[in-house]
Design a protein around this motif. Structure first.
Motif, PDB file in Angstrom:
ATOM      1  N   GLN A 431       0.826  -1.208   0.000  1.00  0.00           N
ATOM      2  CA  GLN A 431       0.000   0.000   0.000  1.00  0.00           C
ATOM      3  C   GLN A 431       0.858   1.256   0.000  1.00  0.00           C
ATOM      4  OE1 GLN A 431      -2.137  -1.101   3.685  1.00  0.00           O
ATOM      5  NE2 GLN A 431      -4.020  -0.795   2.540  1.00  0.00           N
ATOM      6  N   GLY A 432       2.081   1.128   0.498  1.00  0.00           N
ATOM      7  CA  GLY A 432       2.857   2.314   0.831  1.00  0.00           C
ATOM      8  C   GLY A 432       3.524   3.021  -0.324  1.00  0.00           C
ATOM      9  N   LYS A 433       3.732   2.337  -1.482  1.00  0.00           N
ATOM     10  CA  LYS A 433       4.514   2.968  -2.550  1.00  0.00           C
ATOM     11  C   LYS A 433       3.793   2.958  -3.892  1.00  0.00           C
ATOM     12  CE  LYS A 433       9.093   2.707  -0.561  1.00  0.00           C
ATOM     13  NZ  LYS A 433      10.531   2.548  -0.839  1.00  0.00           N
ATOM     14  N   MET A 434       2.470   2.907  -3.866  1.00  0.00           N
ATOM     15  CA  MET A 434       1.731   2.832  -5.123  1.00  0.00           C
ATOM     16  C   MET A 434       1.960   4.060  -6.000  1.00  0.00           C
ATOM     17  SD  MET A 434      -1.868   0.905  -4.270  1.00  0.00           S
ATOM     18  CE  MET A 434      -2.277   1.729  -2.734  1.00  0.00           C
ATOM     19  N   ARG A 435       1.967   5.235  -5.394  1.00  0.00           N
ATOM     20  CA  ARG A 435       2.144   6.457  -6.186  1.00  0.00           C
ATOM     21  C   ARG A 435       3.512   6.479  -6.860  1.00  0.00           C
ATOM     22  NH1 ARG A 435       3.768  11.840  -5.509  1.00  0.00           N
ATOM     23  NH2 ARG A 435       4.282  11.565  -3.300  1.00  0.00           N
ATOM     24  N   PHE A 436       4.524   5.995  -6.147  1.00  0.00           N
ATOM     25  CA  PHE A 436       5.870   6.013  -6.710  1.00  0.00           C
ATOM     26  C   PHE A 436       6.033   4.989  -7.830  1.00  0.00           C
ATOM     27  CE2 PHE A 436       6.372   7.407  -2.214  1.00  0.00           C
ATOM     28  CZ  PHE A 436       6.585   8.751  -2.496  1.00  0.00           C
ATOM     29  N   LEU A 437       5.275   3.899  -7.764  1.00  0.00           N
ATOM     30  CA  LEU A 437       5.292   2.936  -8.864  1.00  0.00           C
ATOM     31  C   LEU A 437       4.805   3.597 -10.147  1.00  0.00           C
ATOM     32  CD1 LEU A 437       5.692  -0.023  -9.817  1.00  0.00           C
ATOM     33  CD2 LEU A 437       3.261  -0.377  -9.299  1.00  0.00           C
ATOM     34  N   GLU A 438       3.744   4.380 -10.037  1.00  0.00           N
ATOM     35  CA  GLU A 438       3.222   5.096 -11.207  1.00  0.00           C
ATOM     36  C   GLU A 438       4.270   6.057 -11.762  1.00  0.00           C
ATOM     37  OE1 GLU A 438       0.223   4.795 -12.638  1.00  0.00           O
ATOM     38  OE2 GLU A 438      -1.055   3.800 -11.167  1.00  0.00           O
ATOM     39  N   LEU A 439       4.976   6.767 -10.878  1.00  0.00           N
ATOM     40  CA  LEU A 439       6.006   7.703 -11.321  1.00  0.00           C
ATOM     41  C   LEU A 439       7.188   6.974 -11.945  1.00  0.00           C
ATOM     42  CD1 LEU A 439       6.019  10.157  -8.270  1.00  0.00           C
ATOM     43  CD2 LEU A 439       5.095  10.602 -10.559  1.00  0.00           C
ATOM     44  N   GLU A 440       7.485   5.790 -11.434  1.00  0.00           N
ATOM     45  CA  GLU A 440       8.635   5.031 -11.920  1.00  0.00           C
ATOM     46  C   GLU A 440       8.381   4.401 -13.279  1.00  0.00           C
ATOM     47  OE1 GLU A 440      11.157   1.053 -10.556  1.00  0.00           O
ATOM     48  OE2 GLU A 440      10.383   2.415  -9.014  1.00  0.00           O
ATOM     49  N   LEU A 441       7.205   3.802 -13.458  1.00  0.00           N
ATOM     50  CA  LEU A 441       6.963   2.996 -14.659  1.00  0.00           C
ATOM     51  C   LEU A 441       5.923   3.565 -15.610  1.00  0.00           C
ATOM     52  CD1 LEU A 441       7.119  -0.583 -13.107  1.00  0.00           C
ATOM     53  CD2 LEU A 441       8.917   0.666 -14.305  1.00  0.00           C
ATOM     54  N   GLY A 442       5.176   4.580 -15.191  1.00  0.00           N
ATOM     55  CA  GLY A 442       4.230   5.231 -16.090  1.00  0.00           C
ATOM     56  C   GLY A 442       3.239   4.276 -16.708  1.00  0.00           C
ATOM     57  N   GLY A 443       3.188   4.265 -18.048  1.00  0.00           N
ATOM     58  CA  GLY A 443       2.205   3.457 -18.756  1.00  0.00           C
ATOM     59  C   GLY A 443       2.349   1.963 -18.559  1.00  0.00           C
ATOM     60  N   ALA A 444       3.527   1.511 -18.103  1.00  0.00           N
ATOM     61  CA  ALA A 444       3.701   0.078 -17.860  1.00  0.00           C
ATOM     62  C   ALA A 444       2.765  -0.413 -16.766  1.00  0.00           C
ATOM     63  CB  ALA A 444       5.145  -0.224 -17.473  1.00  0.00           C
ATOM     64  N   VAL A 445       2.375   0.483 -15.856  1.00  0.00           N
ATOM     65  CA  VAL A 445       1.451   0.087 -14.793  1.00  0.00           C
ATOM     66  C   VAL A 445       0.084  -0.245 -15.376  1.00  0.00           C
ATOM     67  CG1 VAL A 445       0.379   0.777 -12.611  1.00  0.00           C
ATOM     68  CG2 VAL A 445       2.724   1.482 -13.130  1.00  0.00           C
ATOM     69  N   ASP A 446      -0.293   0.399 -16.474  1.00  0.00           N
ATOM     70  CA  ASP A 446      -1.557   0.061 -17.132  1.00  0.00           C
ATOM     71  C   ASP A 446      -1.519  -1.351 -17.705  1.00  0.00           C
ATOM     72  OD1 ASP A 446      -2.766   2.502 -16.576  1.00  0.00           O
ATOM     73  OD2 ASP A 446      -1.972   3.444 -18.387  1.00  0.00           O
ATOM     74  N   VAL A 447      -0.344  -1.767 -18.171  1.00  0.00           N
ATOM     75  CA  VAL A 447      -0.201  -3.152 -18.643  1.00  0.00           C
ATOM     76  C   VAL A 447      -0.381  -4.110 -17.465  1.00  0.00           C
ATOM     77  CG1 VAL A 447       1.340  -4.814 -19.754  1.00  0.00           C
ATOM     78  CG2 VAL A 447       1.329  -2.430 -20.515  1.00  0.00           C
ATOM     79  N   MET A 448       0.193  -3.761 -16.300  1.00  0.00           N
ATOM     80  CA  MET A 448      -0.006  -4.580 -15.102  1.00  0.00           C
ATOM     81  C   MET A 448      -1.488  -4.663 -14.751  1.00  0.00           C
ATOM     82  SD  MET A 448       3.074  -3.318 -12.605  1.00  0.00           S
ATOM     83  CE  MET A 448       4.746  -3.090 -13.210  1.00  0.00           C
ATOM     84  N   ARG A 449      -2.177  -3.542 -14.839  1.00  0.00           N
ATOM     85  CA  ARG A 449      -3.619  -3.546 -14.541  1.00  0.00           C
ATOM     86  C   ARG A 449      -4.373  -4.474 -15.498  1.00  0.00           C
ATOM     87  NH1 ARG A 449      -2.784   2.251 -13.596  1.00  0.00           N
ATOM     88  NH2 ARG A 449      -3.143   2.663 -11.362  1.00  0.00           N
ATOM     89  N   ALA A 450      -3.978  -4.453 -16.753  1.00  0.00           N
ATOM     90  CA  ALA A 450      -4.650  -5.313 -17.733  1.00  0.00           C
ATOM     91  C   ALA A 450      -4.431  -6.783 -17.400  1.00  0.00           C
ATOM     92  CB  ALA A 450      -4.128  -4.998 -19.136  1.00  0.00           C
ATOM     93  N   VAL A 451      -3.221  -7.126 -16.970  1.00  0.00           N
ATOM     94  CA  VAL A 451      -2.931  -8.510 -16.559  1.00  0.00           C
ATOM     95  C   VAL A 451      -3.774  -8.876 -15.350  1.00  0.00           C
ATOM     96  CG1 VAL A 451      -1.168 -10.041 -15.621  1.00  0.00           C
ATOM     97  CG2 VAL A 451      -0.597  -8.495 -17.508  1.00  0.00           C
ATOM     98  N   LYS A 452      -3.828  -7.980 -14.380  1.00  0.00           N
ATOM     99  CA  LYS A 452      -4.609  -8.221 -13.160  1.00  0.00           C
ATOM    100  C   LYS A 452      -6.087  -8.435 -13.498  1.00  0.00           C
ATOM    101  CE  LYS A 452      -5.933  -7.666  -8.712  1.00  0.00           C
ATOM    102  NZ  LYS A 452      -5.803  -8.730  -7.690  1.00  0.00           N
ATOM    103  N   ARG A 453      -6.641  -7.587 -14.345  1.00  0.00           N
ATOM    104  CA  ARG A 453      -8.069  -7.712 -14.698  1.00  0.00           C
ATOM    105  C   ARG A 453      -8.345  -9.016 -15.430  1.00  0.00           C
ATOM    106  NH1 ARG A 453      -7.502  -2.009 -16.238  1.00  0.00           N
ATOM    107  NH2 ARG A 453      -8.483  -0.706 -14.624  1.00  0.00           N
ATOM    108  N   ALA A 454      -7.410  -9.437 -16.271  1.00  0.00           N
ATOM    109  CA  ALA A 454      -7.609 -10.678 -17.024  1.00  0.00           C
ATOM    110  C   ALA A 454      -7.589 -11.894 -16.112  1.00  0.00           C
ATOM    111  CB  ALA A 454      -6.529 -10.807 -18.098  1.00  0.00           C
ATOM    112  N   ILE A 455      -6.682 -11.887 -15.141  1.00  0.00           N
ATOM    113  CA  ILE A 455      -6.538 -13.039 -14.245  1.00  0.00           C
ATOM    114  C   ILE A 455      -7.522 -12.983 -13.085  1.00  0.00           C
ATOM    115  CG2 ILE A 455      -4.937 -14.135 -12.599  1.00  0.00           C
ATOM    116  CD1 ILE A 455      -2.664 -13.364 -14.480  1.00  0.00           C
ATOM    117  N   ASP A 456      -7.815 -11.793 -12.608  1.00  0.00           N
ATOM    118  CA  ASP A 456      -8.633 -11.610 -11.409  1.00  0.00           C
ATOM    119  C   ASP A 456      -9.709 -10.558 -11.665  1.00  0.00           C
ATOM    120  OD1 ASP A 456      -9.568 -11.569  -8.802  1.00  0.00           O
ATOM    121  OD2 ASP A 456      -7.873 -10.427  -8.002  1.00  0.00           O
ATOM    122  N   PRO A 457     -10.670 -10.873 -12.526  1.00  0.00           N
ATOM    123  CA  PRO A 457     -11.660  -9.859 -12.934  1.00  0.00           C
ATOM    124  C   PRO A 457     -12.490  -9.307 -11.795  1.00  0.00           C
ATOM    125  CG  PRO A 457     -12.324 -12.058 -13.653  1.00  0.00           C
ATOM    126  CD  PRO A 457     -10.919 -12.174 -13.175  1.00  0.00           C
TER     127      PRO A 457
END
Length: 469
Positions: A431-457
């Motif tokens: 929970q503690g570093k979610m904002r920094f993940l977005e700053l670090e990887l940018g659009g790659a986090v959207d790819v992670m979200r897509a994987v998460k939604r596909a596996i765990d809708p």
């Protein structure tokens, strides 16, 4: 991450109530809803408030994990996997309530294959338990994050530790794994072969997913031969910069160092007080070499020459097990030592990682920031990887101190990112570093979200961690 960003999720009250009734019937005494156990399964090693699950399942087999997940999936109830609870970024909190699936009783070593240097274990086996089991085989498992964490949790958080400079992290040492997915299906991500080009690398996908994609129920791990000889020692330096330059020179010369740990002067003072060490209060490097009798002697002597060239003091080293054990126990007790610098305060352990060439600059700027902020915050690092930890001591009941802490942590993470580093070398996002993940990887986090939604809708696997859907 500010406290205001850590919020509870909407609760599925009807589904939770149904799941509690079914799981109580299924697991009997191994299903708990008492406040004490629920609190234990939501504790955090940070100032992030605990968010309790509604019940705890103590699973004893992969079949039981599957049964618990099946119930939760049917009723769309959140699931929080739990090993030993040593995660550091709120990873076991339950922001939407739900069920904590505790795998600590799944603690059997299933198979050891000495000729192939691998083993298969259940997720609740801890690293110390595994190495005790392996003692008579001449093999050991090298990943050592300090805490006696469960191997399933270590894989889920992509753990690292003091040996990573030579042996890598959990990413490099898990050959394959088994997991129960959000739909309650069990999968195996690979065989025991040391390499494969068969399809997507699902093993690496699960490693570091922090329980958001499934619950690990077995792991096949690489093992190493116990070295013929080990030499360990400690060397003081006049400055952190000098110590960091010694690390860089050691790595660039190809010296096969197994561990090279940096502590700054304040951390050294804490360790001297706590572990009764007879060492100077100055930045120090704790170093270890693995190999033959002649090899470790030569390596230690070469490191001593590097240290002397950079103004380091005498490099005191030993091959005696009891002396080495005392040295590394002091290093592993660094967290507890820190607490003595401000009794009654809580230590927030946070980490970043930068390219090794930037380590000295990043630590120097961080020490200046600590002084300007008025914080008591020792530094210790896995210097060979460019990874270091800062442990600010704060009164968690004082909002003003928390505000100072949050601003400091933000600057620390932004500093690392500006140097092409990462917001976490080994603690994970939680929970503690979610904002920094977005700053670090940018659009790659959207790819992670897509994987998460596909596996765990239905977003039931450890929701509210790593990123928000």
């Amino acid at each position: 991450m500010a406290l205001s960003d850590i919020s509870a999720m909407a609760r599925n009250e009807t589904g939770i109530a149904l799941a509690l009734d079914i799981l109580k019937q299924r697991f009997g005494e191994r299903f708990a809803t008492g406040d004490a156990l629920r609190q234990q399964h939501a504790h955090t090693m940070t100032y992030i408030p605990a968010q309790l699950p509604d019940g705890v399942v103590f699973a004893q087999s992969a079949d039981e994990v599957q049964a618990a997940v099946e119930v939760c999936a049917e009723h769309k109830v959140p699931i929080v996997p739990f090993g030993t609870g040593t995660s550091l970024e709120g990873g076991v909190n339950a922001p939407g309530g739900g069920i904590s699936v505790d795998v600590s009783q799944m603690n059997s070593v299933l198979r050891v294959n000495p000729e192939d240097l691998d083993c298969t274990v259940e997720p609740g086996v801890t690293r110390k338990q595994l190495n005790e089991h392996l003692r008579d085989t001449g093999l050991f498992f090298p990943i050592d994050p300090g805490a006696d964490a469960s191997l399933g949790g270590m894989a889920a958080t992509r753990a690292s530790g003091t040996n990573a400079v030579r042996y890598g992290t959990m990413r490099d040492n898990v050959i394959a794994l088994e997991a129960v997915m959000p739909n309650a299906r069990r999968i195996r991500t690979g065989k025991r072969a040391r390499k494969s080009s068969a399809g997507y690398d699902l093993t690496r996908l699960m490693i570091g997913s922090e329980g958001t994609l499934g619950i690990i129920t077995a792991l096949t791990l690489k093992l190493q031969g116990i070295p013929q000889a080990i030499s360990s020692g400690v060397c003081p330096f006049p400055t952190v910069d000098a110590a960091c330059q010694a690390v860089i020179m050691t790595v660039q010369m190809g010296l096969p160092v197994a561990r090279i740990e940096l502590v700054n002067a304040l951390q050294m003072q804490a360790m001297i007080n706590y572990s009764k060490l007879e060492l100077p209060v100055s930045p120090c490097l704790f170093v270890e070499f693995h190999g033959t009798d002649a090899g470790v002697k030569e390596q230690a002597e070469t490191f001593g020459e590097i240290a002397a060239e950079l103004g380091g003091g005498e490099f005191i080293w030993s091959v005696r097990e009891e002396e080495r054990a005392k040295l590394w126990q002091a290093r592993h007790d660094a967290y507890w030592a820190v607490l003595g610098l401000r009794p009654g305060a809580k230590a927030l352990a946070t980490d970043v990682c930068v390219p090794i060439s930037k380590l000295a600059q990043c630590i120097a700027e961080t020490e200046a920031d600590i002084e300007e902020s008025g914080l008591i915050a020792p530094i210790v690092g896995h210097a060979g990887d460019g990874n270091f930890h800062v442990s600010p001591l704060v009164n968690v009941d004082d909002p003003d101190e928390i505000a100072v802490l949050e601003r400091f942590v933000e600057r620390l993470n932004l500093r690392a990112l500006s140097m092409d580093g990462t917001c976490t070398g080994e603690h994970g996002i939680g929970q503690g570093k979610m904002r920094f993940l977005e700053l670090e990887l940018g659009g790659a986090v959207d790819v992670m979200r897509a994987v998460k939604r596909a596996i765990d809708p239905d977003n039931i696997m450890n929701p509210g961690k790593v990123f928000i859907l």
